[in-house]
Design an enzyme around this catalytic site. Structure first.
Site, mmCIF file in Angstrom:
data_model
loop_
_atom_site.group_PDB
_atom_site.id
_atom_site.type_symbol
_atom_site.label_atom_id
_atom_site.label_comp_id
_atom_site.label_asym_id
_atom_site.label_seq_id
_atom_site.Cartn_x
_atom_site.Cartn_y
_atom_site.Cartn_z
ATOM 1 N N LYS A 1 4.968 36.879 -1.548
ATOM 2 C CA LYS A 1 3.786 37.285 -0.797
ATOM 3 C C LYS A 1 4.079 37.200 0.701
ATOM 4 O O LYS A 1 4.544 36.158 1.188
ATOM 5 C CB LYS A 1 2.588 36.404 -1.165
ATOM 6 C CG LYS A 1 2.278 36.464 -2.665
ATOM 7 C CD LYS A 1 0.961 35.823 -3.016
ATOM 8 C CE LYS A 1 0.667 35.992 -4.494
ATOM 9 N NZ LYS A 1 -0.690 35.518 -4.851
ATOM 10 N N VAL B 1 1.656 41.600 -1.807
ATOM 11 C CA VAL B 1 2.386 40.964 -2.890
ATOM 12 C C VAL B 1 3.473 41.909 -3.395
ATOM 13 O O VAL B 1 3.216 43.093 -3.654
ATOM 14 C CB VAL B 1 1.452 40.586 -4.053
ATOM 15 C CG1 VAL B 1 2.203 39.753 -5.088
ATOM 16 C CG2 VAL B 1 0.254 39.816 -3.531
ATOM 17 N N ASP C 1 -10.419 30.101 -0.720
ATOM 18 C CA ASP C 1 -10.496 31.518 -1.086
ATOM 19 C C ASP C 1 -10.503 31.670 -2.607
ATOM 20 O O ASP C 1 -9.767 32.484 -3.167
ATOM 21 C CB ASP C 1 -9.330 32.295 -0.481
ATOM 22 C CG ASP C 1 -9.566 33.814 -0.495
ATOM 23 O OD1 ASP C 1 -10.729 34.229 -0.665
ATOM 24 O OD2 ASP C 1 -8.585 34.558 -0.353
ATOM 25 N N GLY D 1 -6.520 40.229 1.105
ATOM 26 C CA GLY D 1 -7.030 40.075 2.454
ATOM 27 C C GLY D 1 -6.062 39.390 3.394
ATOM 28 O O GLY D 1 -6.102 39.618 4.603
ATOM 29 N N LEU E 1 3.331 45.050 -5.540
ATOM 30 C CA LEU E 1 2.410 44.842 -6.653
ATOM 31 C C LEU E 1 0.958 45.029 -6.258
ATOM 32 O O LEU E 1 0.135 45.473 -7.050
ATOM 33 C CB LEU E 1 2.596 43.439 -7.247
ATOM 34 C CG LEU E 1 3.929 43.158 -7.943
ATOM 35 C CD1 LEU E 1 4.009 41.697 -8.359
ATOM 36 C CD2 LEU E 1 4.104 44.056 -9.157
ATOM 37 N N GLY E 2 0.616 44.657 -5.043
ATOM 38 C CA GLY E 2 -0.775 44.744 -4.617
ATOM 39 C C GLY E 2 -0.944 44.214 -3.217
ATOM 40 O O GLY E 2 0.012 43.796 -2.551
#
Length: 883
Positions: free
Chosen positions: A45, A30, A138, A26, A22-23
């Site tokens: 993740k 995912v 974060d 840092g 998905l992406g």
């Protein structure tokens, strides 16, 4: 096997199936995966290899456990974590939608109110985590997911787990935890002891970007950005976008101070400043002096969502000495989170007064909500559909409640429920027990579960229902409210060790206040008297404090929350409406309003639709009234002792039957509908009855039991023949609850609701030979069936408040030919949560439905009941009832 998806699927075989990437962020990559055990999509993740190598599996998994228990409506929960084939992974819900990053990139600048709302919700989530020792580290737009317009903070505590597990080795390898644009100065300088102020700093950066379109400090390289964060000049959002209010700009500037000590002490303080129009910081702070800005947890929340009343209460607090502010706020809720009931069973403050648990809107009907006064948002408690009578535990972590006649304990932050006993009105005792009403007596059961034991028993002299309401200091004496019927109640003191009772005075809802006062209600007036808890006696005359109080809750710290009433009733003004088959409502008699009271309200049409019999509450009395339709007068029918409820007509419309008595001892009575003659007892039995109806031939009366007696089940259905007093069972399975009986016009079929499948469904049986067949009508939940007068339809309510019509064929047996939801009942239409009495009826032509609606909907001039929050109420007691 170099393909990471293939490697992951091999490593996680049997647990998850990874579908696609998905992406990438840092710290982690995912993936969309399928949770095989729970058959759901999840976001899996995987920690970056360089981070995993530095951190180590054991340390990471040990640290991440601290984040797994975070339960908040604006925090994305952690489902799972582990190590497989060298991968360190953690699993969260897969949220379809977009991130805040996506929205800001698309819209550049958000509306000011919308940006502040999002930031406030995130601040409340941060405060929840900070109170439990978890720092996010974060916070950034990419970690804030948007679901149905509401923010969900993702990866909560993951950065903390990485930082804590990796220790100083992260710095040695050049890896940093955080995103440059949103790093606090202490993070930018490599300080590993960052605290809550660092999260608040990052949130202020996010809010600034939502308003302006860019983060506060930008640069061509990460080093340039970090340099500005450490040494750059303060920024002002208002200087760039003039529509940003001064307090919002001031709150951002304070949150972005270089030193943590100069920022807000907590994320909730940041949220308060965003809500306070008078808040100022730095050069403009002096302008706020003397502004009278409300600056406390309650007032800030109330400023957002309620109308603030006068600065002082109706009484004066001008006594010498240090002043203590007594603040009062009306309706401190968002419009879509308002209480769904204002009676005695509807709400309860926590002992520390910092939150309220109350009945509010739910998907099907109602559910419990939690409103913390330092948070402008309330949130629902899962698993509390149709629950009432909440009582918050002494530590504020759990709530005991009445769920369908069963006492259940639930953690307020989520977790498994504990079912204790069948009963009502739970109250937490200081001795580790929960006290509850069973029948007309009381029992106590360990709060952790176990065997119950009798506490008080029904008195042969007065069979009134007994309710433990509060406890005196020391935990040796309880204050009890004994309902004697007819609107009369008595307050008694009960020795917890012996169960011995002693009368104190007339009234109800007694609470001992730490100021040395007994607070109670009498005829909808809040009263107080000086009280000696050691001698357990009044030492002064009661003094009236507030009129038109429907119900109230008073915390140990002096926070008061109460509901108001209309016309001295219970705070439930109602108007009758006709609702068409397409769901369009219209008042039956425009302007006519009555008080339906609490619990078992109901109304039923006469056979020719020219009258309606209903229960009305007047000055604390519950009686049966007759209303001439459409716009004729109403007249009181019953004047008996005790409460009268659940009326139904004889087939010829000449008489009205009703249940009369007190809790645990309600019997069947009858009176001529025109009010002539005396009321006549029809059936006196050891059972207590809840509802009834005549068979079409006028020979039998079908009765539903309301309480348990030896050899009888709860809410079983019997039938009674007045001619010879025959009393025989119809539906009498002690393991299930049968209720809402309805007979077909020809008297051949009995419809009813039963929970025999684990939830209430609608069934039909032949009548009176009920054992000769059974047919299930509803399949997804259903209750309160009513036959159409034409005999070809059966109406019922589904779990989503839908009014359903089932087309039935009964000429040759019974068959459901089809079903259709006519309309969804809107929230302003009142329905009884457990479906045990008639809260709607059907017109003779089967084209309209008689329902009740909360009075004043859509009428701005109508003054209805409301709720009021008072802080520091002990000061009022000390002033009005001095010791």
């Amino acid at each position: 096997m170099s393909d990471p998806v293939a490697r992951l699927n091999a490593a996680l075989e049997g647990r998850y199936t990874v579908e696609r990437k998905l992406g990438e962020g840092g710290m982690a990559t995912v993936y969309l995966a399928r949770d095989l055990r729970h058959n759901r999509n999840v976001a899996l993740k995987v920690l970056k290899p360089e981070l995993a190598a530095v951190v180590g599996a054991d340390r990471f998994l040990a640290e991440i456990e601290t984040t797994a228990n975070l339960q908040h409506p604006h925090i994305l929960p952690l489902f799972d974590s582990g190590e497989a084939d060298g991968f360190l992974f953690y699993v969260m819900p897969y949220v379809e939608g977009e991130t805040l990053r996506d929205r800001v990139d698309r819209e550049k600048q958000l509306p000011v109110d919308e940006a502040v709302r999002i930031a406030t919700a995130v601040a409340n989530a941060l405060q929840h985590a900070h109170d439990r020792g978890v720092i996010h580290r974060d916070i950034k737009p990419a970690n804030i997911l948007m679901q149905d317009g509401e923010p969900l903070v993702a990866d909560f505590g993951i950065a903390l787990a990485v930082g804590a597990a990796g220790g100083s080795r992260l710095t040695e390898t050049g890896l940093s935890v955080g995103t440059p644009y949103y790093m606090s100065p202490e993070q930018a300088t490599g300080d590993q002891t960052v605290g809550p102020a660092s999260d608040t700093y990052a949130l202020a950066c996010v809010l600034y970007e939502m308003l302006v379109g860019d983060p506060p400090y930008v640069g061509s390289t990460a080093q340039a950005v970090l340099g500005k964060i450490i040494q750059g000049e303060p920024v002002s959002a208002t200087a760039i976008r003039r529509s940003i209010t001064a307090n919002v700009d001031a709150a951002i500037r304070k949150a972005l101070e270089k030193l943590p000590a100069d920022r807000f002490t907590g994320a909730q303080d940041f949220a308060r400043a965003l809500a306070d129009p008078g808040f100022r910081h730095g050069e403009t702070a002096a302008t706020a002096a003397g502004s009278g800005a409300l600056w406390n947890p309650v007032s800030i929340a109330a400023t957002l969502v309620s109308v603030v009343l006068a600065a002082a209460l109706v009484w004066s607090l001008n006594r010498p000495g240090p002043s203590v502010t007594v603040s009062q706020f009306e309706r401190p809720f968002r419009d879509d989170q308002l209480p769904a009931g204002l009676g005695d069973r509807a709400f309860a403050l926590s002992p520390d007064g910092r939150m309220l648990v109350y009945r509010g809107p739910g998907e099907a009907s109602t559910q419990l909500w939690v409103r913390r006064w330092d948070d402008p948002e309330a949130y629902p408690v899962r698993g509390t559909d149709n629950a009432f009578e909440p009582a918050v535990s002494p530590d504020g972590r759990e709530v005991a409640l009445n769920l369908g006649g069963r006492i259940v304990v639930l953690p307020l932050t989520g977790g498994p429920a504990r079912q204790l006993i069948e009963g009502t009105w739970p109250r937490w005792g200081p001795d580790g027990y929960i006290y509850a009403t069973v029948g007309a007596g009381t029992v106590r059961v360990p709060a952790t579960g176990g065997q119950s034991e009798p506490f008080t028993r029904e008195s042969t002299d007065d069979p009134g229902a007994q309710f433990v309401w509060s406890f005196l200091p020391g935990g040796e004496v309880a204050l009890m409210d004994v309902n004697l019927g007819g609107g009369n109640s008595e307050i008694r003191a009960v020795d917890l060790s012996t169960g011995e009772m002693r009368r104190l005075l007339n009234g109800d809802l007694p609470v001992y206040a730490s100021s040395g006062h007994l607070v109670f209600r009498s005829d909808n007036t809040l009263m107080a008297a000086r009280f000696d808890p050691k001698r357990v006696e009044l030492v002064g005359e009661p003094v009236p404090l507030l009129e038109n109080v429907g119900s109230y809750s008073l915390s140990q710290t002096g926070t008061l929350f109460y509901s108001t009433t209309v016309g001295g009733g219970t705070g439930n003004p109602t108007e009758l409406v006709w609702v068409t088959r397409s769901g369009d409502p219209a008042p039956v008699d425009d302007g006519w309003v009555f008080d339906r009271g609490g619990g078992n309200f109901g109304w039923v049409l006469s056979p020719d639709d020219d009258r309606v019999a209903l229960r009305m509450t007047t000055n604390g009395n519950e009686d049966i009234w007759i209303k001439e339709l459409p716009d004729g007068p109403e007249r009181r029918l019953t004047f008996d002792e005790g409460d009268q409820r659940t009326p139904f007509w004889t087939p010829d419309g000449e008489r009205v039957m009703y249940m009369s008595g007190v809790v645990g001892d309600r019997n069947l009575w009858s009176r001529a509908a025109d009010g002539t003659g005396e009321a006549q007892p029809m059936f006196d039995h050891e059972l207590s009855f809840g509802e009834g109806l005549w068979t079409p031939d006028g020979e039998w009366i079908v009765l539903r039991i309301a309480s348990v007696a030896p050899a009888f089940g709860e809410r079983d259905v019997y039938m009674f023949r007045p001619a010879d007093s025959s009393f025989v069972p119809l539906l009498a399975n002690p393991d299930f609850r049968e209720q809402g009986p309805s007979l077909s016009p020809d008297g051949r079929w009995l419809a009813y609701g039963s929970d025999e499948t684990g939830r209430e469904e609608v069934f039909v049986r032949p009548f009176p030979e009920v054992e000769s067949g059974k047919f299930q009508v509803s399949t997804e939940g259903g209750r309160q069936p009513i036959w159409a007068h034409g005999g070809r339809e059966l109406f019922y309510i589904d779990p989503n408040r839908g009014l359903v019509t089932a087309q039935v064929e009964t000429d040759d047996g019974f068959r459901v030919a089809g079903q259709e939801t006519l309309f969804t009942i809107p929230p302003e239409i009142v329905i009884l949560n457990d479906g045990s009495v008639d809260f709607y009826d059907v017109s003779a032509d089967d084209q309209r439905f008689l329902m009740g609606r909360v009075a004043g909907i859509g009428d701005e001039d109508t003054v209805g009941p409301t709720t009021v929050l008072v802080q520091n109420f002990l000061e009022v007691l000390k002033q009005r009832v001095p010791n």
